[in-house]
Design a protein around this motif. Sequence first.
Motif, short mmCIF file in Angstrom:
data_model
loop_
_atom_site.label_atom_id
_atom_site.label_comp_id
_atom_site.label_asym_id
_atom_site.label_seq_id
_atom_site.Cartn_x
_atom_site.Cartn_y
_atom_site.Cartn_z
N GLU A 38 0.50 -1.22 -0.19
CA GLU A 38 -0.28 0.08 0.22
C GLU A 38 0.76 0.96 0.05
O GLU A 38 0.75 2.24 -1.24
N TRP A 39 2.03 1.30 0.94
CA TRP A 39 3.31 2.46 0.90
C TRP A 39 3.57 2.87 -0.48
O TRP A 39 3.83 3.61 -0.64
N THR A 40 3.95 1.56 -0.86
CA THR A 40 4.72 1.67 -2.27
C THR A 40 3.90 2.32 -2.65
O THR A 40 4.07 3.38 -4.06
N LEU A 41 2.48 2.02 -3.53
CA LEU A 41 1.50 2.27 -4.14
C LEU A 41 1.71 4.21 -3.64
O LEU A 41 1.36 4.81 -4.86
N PHE A 42 0.87 4.37 -3.30
CA PHE A 42 0.69 5.59 -2.63
C PHE A 42 2.39 6.51 -3.20
O PHE A 42 2.02 7.47 -3.81
N ARG A 43 3.25 5.95 -2.41
CA ARG A 43 4.24 6.77 -2.56
C ARG A 43 4.43 7.14 -4.48
O ARG A 43 4.87 8.03 -4.48
N THR A 44 4.73 6.22 -4.98
CA THR A 44 4.80 5.90 -6.79
C THR A 44 3.62 7.04 -7.26
O THR A 44 4.08 7.59 -8.04
N LEU A 45 2.57 6.72 -6.87
CA LEU A 45 1.29 7.66 -7.39
C LEU A 45 1.51 9.49 -6.62
O LEU A 45 0.75 10.17 -7.16
N TRP A 46 1.50 8.68 -5.90
CA TRP A 46 2.12 11.13 -5.46
C TRP A 46 3.45 11.49 -6.11
O TRP A 46 4.02 12.48 -7.03
N LEU A 47 4.70 10.71 -6.14
CA LEU A 47 5.65 10.58 -7.21
C LEU A 47 5.39 11.42 -8.14
O LEU A 47 6.20 12.50 -8.37
N GLU A 48 4.44 10.31 -9.03
CA GLU A 48 4.03 10.76 -10.37
C GLU A 48 4.17 12.35 -10.47
O GLU A 48 3.72 12.56 -11.00
N GLU A 49 2.48 12.15 -9.11
CA GLU A 49 2.27 13.48 -9.24
C GLU A 49 3.22 14.51 -9.48
O GLU A 49 2.60 15.49 -9.76
N TRP A 50 3.95 14.66 -8.36
CA TRP A 50 4.40 15.58 -8.59
C TRP A 50 5.26 16.01 -9.46
O TRP A 50 5.70 16.87 -9.80
N ARG A 51 6.08 14.70 -10.08
CA ARG A 51 6.94 14.81 -11.13
C ARG A 51 5.84 15.47 -12.40
O ARG A 51 6.98 16.25 -13.54
#
Lengths: 528, 251
Positions: A38-51
């Motif tokens: 769950e944390w991996t998914l959330f972190r990746t989505l967040w990173l994607e949004e930020w970038r």
Amino acid sequence: MVIDVGTQSVRNGEDGGRDDESSPPSEDRSANGGLGLEWTLFRTLWLEEWRLHTSLFGGWRFYGFPLVIAGLVVAGGYALTATGYSSDAILLGVHVTALAFGLYSGTAAFAGSDMLENVFGDLSLLLGSSNSLPLSRRRLLGHFLVKDTLFYAITIVAPLALVVVPLEGLGVATLSTVVRTWLSMTLLFAAGMAITVGLIALRTRGLPLRGVGWVGILAIVGWLAVGRLERGGVVDPGRAEPFETTGGPGIDAVVLTTAAPTTWLAVLLGTVGLGALSLRVYDPSYTTPARSSEGRVPFARYRALPGTNPLVAKTLVDLVRSSGGLFKPVVSIAILLGVVAFLVTVVREITTIEPALGVFYGSVLGLSAFTTYNWLTQFDAVESYGAYPVTVEAVFRAKQLAFFLVGLPTMAGAYLLVMAWLGPPVLDAVTGFVLLVGLALYYYGLTVYVAGFDPNEFLFDAVRFLGFTVGVACLLLPTLVVGFVVVPLTATVAAALLATGLVAGLLGHLLARRAARRWADRYRRGQA
Amino acid sequence: MTICRVDGLEHAFGSVTALDGMSFTVEAGECFGFLGPNGAGKTTSIGILTGQLTPDAGEVEVLGLDPTATPVETRHRVGILPEQQPPPSFLTPREYFEFVGQVRGLEEATLESRIDTWAARLGLHGKLDTLNTDLSRGQQQKVMITQAFLHEPELVFIDEPLVNLDPLVQEQVKAFLLEYADAGNTIFVSTHNIDVAAAICDRVAIVVDGACRVVTEPDGTADALRHRFLESVERGASQGMPAGSGEVSGE
């Protein structure tokens, strides 16, 4: 990146990414590696949004965006306080803004699910991963919503909460008030999103979009009817408001800053519960059945409309046939209308100022030029016209013509409806109408000039956002001040406002023309 | 007769150099291949040749026109199949062809007849009234191929024409392209597919790092062209060939 895919979803399914859709989220989690995934998914989505945002706007232009918002809010707070507005009214205003933004964020996806696919299909892990990895869409959507709530809570809601600074001044307790206000607004923003995501979920279960639209309209009519009944059926047309707060939610119910912990808990649980329920109801396997031209107005009919050409006709078809159809601009203006009506009522109650309704509504409703232009360009790209013998300028002209055909009538219709309901003096109504058209043309020209073909993207570009805000404020603020101060309108002031409307319209037309040349040049240099 | 001339084209997107001295010519009636790895500058070149992009430097001439100065006139006279671009989502193929026909000024009767011909050629008849967004990617590519040829232009720029098509339709499209060129028309095919270039092109320009490294005449088989291609790419990567130093050779 390594994702523990587990085994449950693979066993369940036969069609790749949709395999574990029937499993509720809790089963997904237990089968796929627990909170680590769950944390991996959330972190990746967040990173994607930020970038996505930092790469779109070049870093500092994105980082500067919250600062611009904060600057505008603090300056606005000081200005409003200085002109006699109470802290309650200002706090209520920012909370309503947060709620409306939440509703709008969800509504954009709800009314335009094609847009959701269009915008996020290629860019986001949301839809892409469910097609290639054993991850359910429902699960990804859940992460997406949490990520979006946090992202907007930080980039938009947090700077809005700084409105407390001009209200309280800087002191020892200011920080805690800011934090409480931020949490209160974030909760309202999340509630707004949850409501509209719930509607998206219902749509995937077969609830027709038009049905949802009618439910919304009936709800508003019902609210109005109840309001009338509560006032004993007597309505003074000069004072009645379609969104009268009497009998509706008061300030205490909207602003949680000073609410009791139980109220906080209730709203929090309600929002989370609604979000969770929406995810449960959401049908990830929902797809639009293949659609044919049968039963639809053919392209040739749009082409035959007076003043159109194939480019205009294509834009109209895109708008009408995409999810939500002509409801999209109507929903956009309805939200704006609701916010304006609510604020007018609140301001009237708190300050006892009776505004010139025509001037006020006309000035603000013209802002829907931005959202309408957004809908007109949503399914299009300048690059896609590269195969045809048309200029970029011609494409921009076609959008403008489509705006004349769709945007102006929608605004005019909404305005006339409200004026018929409220019944302001004729001079006020006529002046407001001219302001509506003139300012709408100006806002349209300004939007095209600043944002080119991508009005949705410039929201997070600090420089463009500031330019757009200043451009809007230059004409909107003076007319609003006049609308609040000079009541009833005198002939001289009305003449000045009429002249303002005409000048604004002309300015908008010139801006739109210049914008076409400006952006055509950028596209041909490959700089757009 | 030279139908297309490119001399010393340069173009950069910010700090990224897309074209670095691109030079070549295309003769009338040939099927000209533009072969290169991803990011070699193929699509940027087509953008400039069709007046969609303005080059930073260099000269270009298409059908006797300067696409930079007369982009609309140039696009009137050529056909363009963009890379990986779907047709407009909410039009049906038939409506999209009506749109293209009106933009290009085709007579209604001519348009109807050509839609019929192309629908039969690519098997689109059953899909003409389905919204484009609900077509498969292969069907969408067929629609895009059709729009490029609808006005029967004397020069067509096609970027990766066979992508998403099934093998049967690929063969049909290849046969059509050869037939179209045999009729005296010119086809400019941009691709990174060596087999396609070898099968249909009279001459092939091998493009690496924004410049044309060699122009070669394939013998119909892919092996020799593949060897030449790999050689050019490796040489370009290891030595950094000077811009615009393309040689012309036969196989």
